[in-house]
Design a protein around this motif. Structure first.
Motif, PDB file in Angstrom:
ATOM      1  N   ALA A  58       0.689  -1.070  -0.026  1.00 55.19           N
ATOM      2  CA  ALA A  58       0.075  -0.011  -0.039  1.00 55.19           C
ATOM      3  C   ALA A  58       0.833   1.324  -0.084  1.00 55.19           C
ATOM      4  CB  ALA A  58      -1.090   0.101   1.198  1.00 55.19           C
ATOM      5  N   ILE A  59       2.023   1.300   0.683  1.00 57.07           N
ATOM      6  CA  ILE A  59       2.990   2.368   0.770  1.00 57.07           C
ATOM      7  C   ILE A  59       3.455   2.561  -0.692  1.00 57.07           C
ATOM      8  CG2 ILE A  59       5.013   3.311   1.640  1.00 57.07           C
ATOM      9  CD1 ILE A  59       4.613   1.778   4.217  1.00 57.07           C
ATOM     10  N   LEU A  60       3.697   1.357  -1.144  1.00 58.43           N
ATOM     11  CA  LEU A  60       4.341   1.556  -2.575  1.00 58.43           C
ATOM     12  C   LEU A  60       3.223   2.175  -3.799  1.00 58.43           C
ATOM     13  CD1 LEU A  60       7.095   0.736  -4.075  1.00 58.43           C
ATOM     14  CD2 LEU A  60       5.985  -1.420  -4.468  1.00 58.43           C
ATOM     15  N   ALA A  61       2.021   1.729  -3.495  1.00 54.16           N
ATOM     16  CA  ALA A  61       1.058   1.908  -4.390  1.00 54.16           C
ATOM     17  C   ALA A  61       0.663   3.645  -4.009  1.00 54.16           C
ATOM     18  CB  ALA A  61      -0.277   1.201  -4.135  1.00 54.16           C
ATOM     19  N   SER A  62       0.716   4.105  -2.904  1.00 55.29           N
ATOM     20  CA  SER A  62       0.428   5.354  -2.594  1.00 55.29           C
ATOM     21  C   SER A  62       1.386   6.593  -3.155  1.00 55.29           C
ATOM     22  CB  SER A  62       0.013   5.511  -1.033  1.00 55.29           C
ATOM     23  OG  SER A  62       1.060   5.329  -0.353  1.00 55.29           O
ATOM     24  N   PHE A 113      -0.424   5.015   5.576  1.00 58.77           N
ATOM     25  CA  PHE A 113      -1.494   5.131   6.489  1.00 58.77           C
ATOM     26  C   PHE A 113      -1.743   3.854   7.412  1.00 58.77           C
ATOM     27  CE2 PHE A 113      -2.254   7.841   2.653  1.00 58.77           C
ATOM     28  CZ  PHE A 113      -2.810   8.727   3.417  1.00 58.77           C
ATOM     29  N   ARG A 114      -2.129   4.360   8.573  1.00 58.75           N
ATOM     30  CA  ARG A 114      -2.002   3.193   9.587  1.00 58.75           C
ATOM     31  C   ARG A 114      -3.246   2.273   9.419  1.00 58.75           C
ATOM     32  NH1 ARG A 114      -0.133   2.953  14.542  1.00 58.75           N
ATOM     33  NH2 ARG A 114       0.219   5.266  14.459  1.00 58.75           N
ATOM     34  N   TYR A 157       3.783   8.808   7.829  1.00 54.88           N
ATOM     35  CA  TYR A 157       4.821   9.252   7.321  1.00 54.88           C
ATOM     36  C   TYR A 157       4.881   9.176   5.798  1.00 54.88           C
ATOM     37  CZ  TYR A 157       6.473   4.577   7.606  1.00 54.88           C
ATOM     38  OH  TYR A 157       6.364   3.236   7.311  1.00 54.88           O
ATOM     39  N   THR A 158       5.556  10.082   5.171  1.00 54.19           N
ATOM     40  CA  THR A 158       5.638   9.837   3.797  1.00 54.19           C
ATOM     41  C   THR A 158       7.086   9.780   3.582  1.00 54.19           C
ATOM     42  OG1 THR A 158       3.716  11.364   3.113  1.00 54.19           O
ATOM     43  CG2 THR A 158       5.161  11.174   1.538  1.00 54.19           C
ATOM     44  N   LEU A 159       7.587   8.981   2.731  1.00 52.28           N
ATOM     45  CA  LEU A 159       9.098   8.556   2.143  1.00 52.28           C
ATOM     46  C   LEU A 159       9.397   9.709   1.362  1.00 52.28           C
ATOM     47  CD1 LEU A 159       8.930   4.527   2.057  1.00 52.28           C
ATOM     48  CD2 LEU A 159       9.388   6.183   4.093  1.00 52.28           C
TER      49      LEU A 159
END
Length: 635
Positions: A470-474, A479-480, A504-506
Motif C-alpha cells: 500500500a505504501i508503494l501504491a500510494s 497510512f495506519r 509518514y511519507t517517504l
C-alpha cells in the motif's frame, strides 16, 4: 403464769431490711441503667448503622447488564448482534446435593450430557456463589413447566439474558472475534483497570478480534435496580431504577461481500489475505483460512468442539493474517530494486549476465536461480518481470545488510503496523545487530544473499506485506491500517468517524518509483510471472509473485513438488495493487503449501480485485493453475 420475754431486736432487723431493700433497689436501678445505656447505644449512637442493615435486609440492589453494541460492515450488514433468551441457572452453594438436583431438574427441563459437561467446566472456572447456566435458550413450554415446579428447586431460577450472535458464522471470524465467559484472569485485568464495578452482573466479554480490542466501546454502562423484598427474598416492589447505557455500535471498513468472495476463493486451502485502501488505510478484507464459527463460544464451547478446533492440524484458531510469519520470498524484490535505485547501486538500464547462479568472490558456493541456466541478460525491469534471483543475489551483496535493513524497514517490514486489533506479530527484518543479539554470532556475507530474495532470516505477516504494498501504491505515504471506520455513541447518536491517519511519507525519487511501478505492471502482462492472472482484466494492475520456502534444499538438490510431503511444500505469495495509475486497493495473498505465487495466489487476488473494482467476478479464463512456460511463471 410466767411472763413471756421478747428476744428479737426489731430496730436492728428493720435496719437490715432497709439495707437489703436499698441494695436490691440499687441493683435493679443498675440493671435499668445498663439496659438504658444499651438502648441508647443501639437506638441513638448506632442508629445509622443498624438502619442501613435493616434496609439491606429489606432492600436488594441488582445490576442491569447493558445491551452490547452492534458490529456492522462498511455497507451496514450486521456482523454481530444480540437477542434475548431464557436460561435455567443454578447457584451451586445453595444446594446440598448438586448432582441429585440436576437429575431432578432433568425431569422437568431437558438437560443433556453436553449441558452437564459445560456446567462442570463453568463451575471449575467460577465462584460457587455465582449463578451458572445449566441450560440456555429455553422454550416457552420449558419456562412454563419449570415455573409451575419452582418451589421444589431452591437455588434454581430462570433468567432472561442477552446472547450474542454472529450471523455470518465463519466469514470474518478472525476479524470480528467472539465473546466468552469472564474468567479469573479477566477479573484481574478489570480490577487493575479500575473497571470491575462496571461489569457487575456481566458474564461475558470480548476475547479476540474487534470484540476484544473495542471491549470498552461495545460493553456499555451497567445500570441498577433498587428493590424491596420480603423475608423470603421475594420482590415486593421496585423502589428506584438507574437504566443501563447500551454499548456503542461499530461500523467496520470491512466489505463483508468482498470478504466472502476472498474466503471462497481459497476453497479448502490454508492461507491469508489482507486488502487495504492505500489512500486511507481502510482494511477492505482480512482473511485467515481456515476459520471457525464464533457462535460456538457464546455459551461456552463444549469439549468436543474445542478439541476439534484446538487440536486440528490446520490450526483454525491461528490468525494467519495477523500473526502468521512467513519468508516474503520474491515479493521482497520490488523493495530491493527500489533500494538499488535510491541508494545508487543500480541504474534502470544496467544489466547482468544471469547464467543461473551467483557466487561470492573467492567462494565456490553457488546461490542458484530458480530457473536452471538463468535468464540471460537482465536489467532492473526484467529482473522483476521474470523474478530473476541472480540479479538480487548480486544487488544484496552490493547493498549490504545494513543498507537493506535501513531502507526496507521504512515500508513497515519487520515491525508491527499498529492495526487496531490485538495480537499482531512483529515480523523480522534481520540486521547485523539483531543476529549478534539473538545468536551471539557475527553477520556473514552469505546471510545477506538469502535476504536479498526474501529468504534467510526474513519473516513477514501477510498484513505487513499488504501494508508495504500500500505504501508503494500510494507513492510513499504510509497510512495506519484500521478495521473500525465509524463509532456511533448510543447516548446521543453522535457519529465519530475514524479518519485516515498518515504515519509518514517517504522521500522517494518519483522517477525511480515509476520504474518499479512499470515493472510490476509488466509482471501481470504477457511474459510476466502473473500473466495468466492478468489475462483479460478490464483494468491495469501491478503485482509481484513470490514463493516462500518451507524447508531448505541441499546444494544441487532440485525442488520437485510432487515428491515432497504436502505440509513441506513451498507457500505461494502474491502482492498487488489496482488500478495501477490510481490505486484503490492493495493486497497481499498467501496460500500455504501451494507452490508458486503465479499459480495459486495471483488468481485469488484477481478475484478480489475484480469484485472490488467491477462488482463482479473475473472471466472464466482466470484459473487456479498456470501452465509451465519460460517466463518465470513458476515464481
Amino acid at each position: 403464769m410466767k411472763r413471756r420475754v421478747e428476744l428479737r431486736n426489731h430496730p436492728r432487723e428493720l435496719r437490715f431490711f432497709h439495707m437489703r431493700l436499698g441494695i436490691g433497689a440499687g441493683f435493679v436501678l443498675l440493671l435499668f441503667l445498663l439496659l438504658f445505656s444499651r438502648f441508647f447505644y443501639l437506638q441513638v449512637s448506632q442508629r445509622d448503622h443498624y438502619h442501613t442493615l435493616a434496609e439491606a435486609n429489606r432492600i436488594s440492589i441488582a445490576p442491569i447488564v447493558p445491551n452490547r453494541g452492534l458490529i456492522f460492515d462498511r455497507n451496514g450488514e450486521v456482523l454481530a448482534h444480540n437477542y434475548s433468551a431464557y436460561t435455567l441457572e443454578i447457584v451451586p452453594n445453595r444446594t446440598a446435593n448438586l448432582e441429585a438436583l440436576i437429575d431432578e431438574l432433568s425431569t422437568i427441563v431437558e438437560i443433556g450430557a453436553r449441558d452437564r459437561k459445560r456446567f462442570r467446566k463453568l463451575m471449575d472456572e467460577s465462584k460457587r456463589f455465582e449463578s451458572l447456566p445449566i441450560r440456555t435458550r429455553l422454550s416457552d413450554v420449558e419456562v412454563a413447566r419449570f415455573a409451575a415446579n419452582r418451589y421444589r428447586f431452591p437455588g434454581v431460577e430462570i433468567k432472561a439474558r442477552l446472547f450474542r450472535q454472529y450471523p455470518k458464522g465463519e466469514i470474518a471470524s478472525h476479524v470480528v472475534g467472539y465473546i466468552g465467559r469472564i474468567n479469573d484472569r479477566d477479573l484481574e485485568q478489570l480490577e487493575a483497570g479500575k473497571n470491575l464495578a462496571n461489569y457487575r452482573g456481566s458474564l461475558y466479554m470480548g476475547k479476540i478480534g474487534i470484540e476484544q480490542s473495542y471491549e470498552q466501546e461495545l460493553h456499555g454502562i451497567t445500570g441498577f435496580e433498587e428493590m424491596e423484598t420480603d423475608a423470603a427474598g421475594r420482590i415486593i416492589r421496585v423502589i428506584s431504577r438507574t437504566p443501563p447505557v447500551s454499548g456503542n455500535d461499530l461500523t467496520l471498513s470491512l466489505d463483508i461481500r468482498l470478504q466472502e468472495v476472498a474466503e471462497k476463493a481459497f476453497g479448502d486451502r490454508r492461507g491469508a489475505l489482507v486488502a487495504i485502501d492505500p489512500a486511507t488505510g481502510d482494511v477492505l478484507a482480512f482473511v485467515s483460512k481456515p476459520g471457525f464459527d464464533p457462535n460456538l463460544f457464546v455459551d461456552g464451547i463444549d469439549s468436543e468442539n474445542w478439541d476439534l478446533l484446538n487440536n486440528s492440524i490446520d490450526r483454525p484458531l491461528n490468525n494467519r493474517a495477523l500473526r502468521g510469519l512467513y519468508p516474503p520470498g520474491s515479493t521482497f524484490k520490488p523493495f530491493m530494486a527500489l533500494a538499488g535505485l535510491e541508494l545508487k547501486k543500480r541504474t534502470p538500464r544496467q544489466e547482468i549476465s544471469d547464467t543461473g547462479y551467483f557466487s561470492l568472490p573467492g567462494s565456490s558456493h553457488r546461490f542458484r536461480d530458480w530457473k536452471a541456466g538463468g535468464h540471460g541478460y537482465v536489467d532492473l525491469h526484467k529482473s522483476l518481470v521474470v523474478s530473476c534471483d541472480t540479479y538480487y543475489y548480486g544487488l544484496a551483496h552490493d547493498l549490504g545488510i545494513d543498507s537493506i535493513f535501513n531502507f526496507v524497514s521504512q515500508f513497515g517490514l519487520g515491525k508491527k503496523t499498529g492495526i487496531d486489533i490485538e495480537g499482531e506479530a512483529g515480523g523480522l527484518l534481520p540486521s547485523q545487530e539483531w543476529k549478534m543479539k539473538r545468536y551471539k554470532q557475527k553477520w556473514y556475507a552469505g546471510d545477506t544473499i538469502s535476504v536479498g530474495i526474501g529468504q534467510g532470516y526474513n519473516l513477514a505477516t501477510p498484513l505487513q506485506l499488504a501494508f508495504a504494498t500500500a505504501i508503494l501504491a500510494s507513492g510513499g505515504t504510509a497510512f495506519r491500517p484500521h478495521l473500525v471506520k465509524r463509532i456511533r455513541n448510543s447516548k446521543d447518536d453522535d457519529i465519530q468517524e475514524i479518519t485516515a491517519q498518515p504515519l509518514y511519507t517517504l522521500d522517494l525519487d518519483p522517477v525511480n518509483l515509476e520504474h518499479i511501478r512499470n515493472a510490476l505492471v509488466a509482471v501481470t502482462q504477457p511474459g510476466g510471472t502473473a500473466a495468466l492472472a492478468g489475462a483479460g482484466a478490464a483494468y491495469t494492475f501491478a503485482g509481484k509473485t513470490g514463493t516462500s520456502q518451507v524447508i531448505g534444499m541441499k546444494q544441487g538438490e532440485k525442488y520437485v513438488e510432487n515428491k515432497i510431503q504436502e505440509r513441506h511444500r513451498d507457500h505461494a505469495l502474491f502482492v498487488a495493487y489496482a488500478p495501477a495509475q490510481a490505486p484503490r486497493i492493495a493486497l497481499a495473498v498467501l496460500v500455504e503449501n501451494s507452490g508458486h505465487g503465479g499459480a495459486a495466489a495471483a488468481p485469488v487476488a484477481r478475484l478480489v480485485m475484480d469484485y472490488h473494482l467491477l462488482g463482479r467476478l473475473p472471466a472464466e479464463q482466470v484459473a487456479n493453475s498456470i501452465p509451465e512456460d519460460e517466463n518465470g511463471a513458476y515464481d
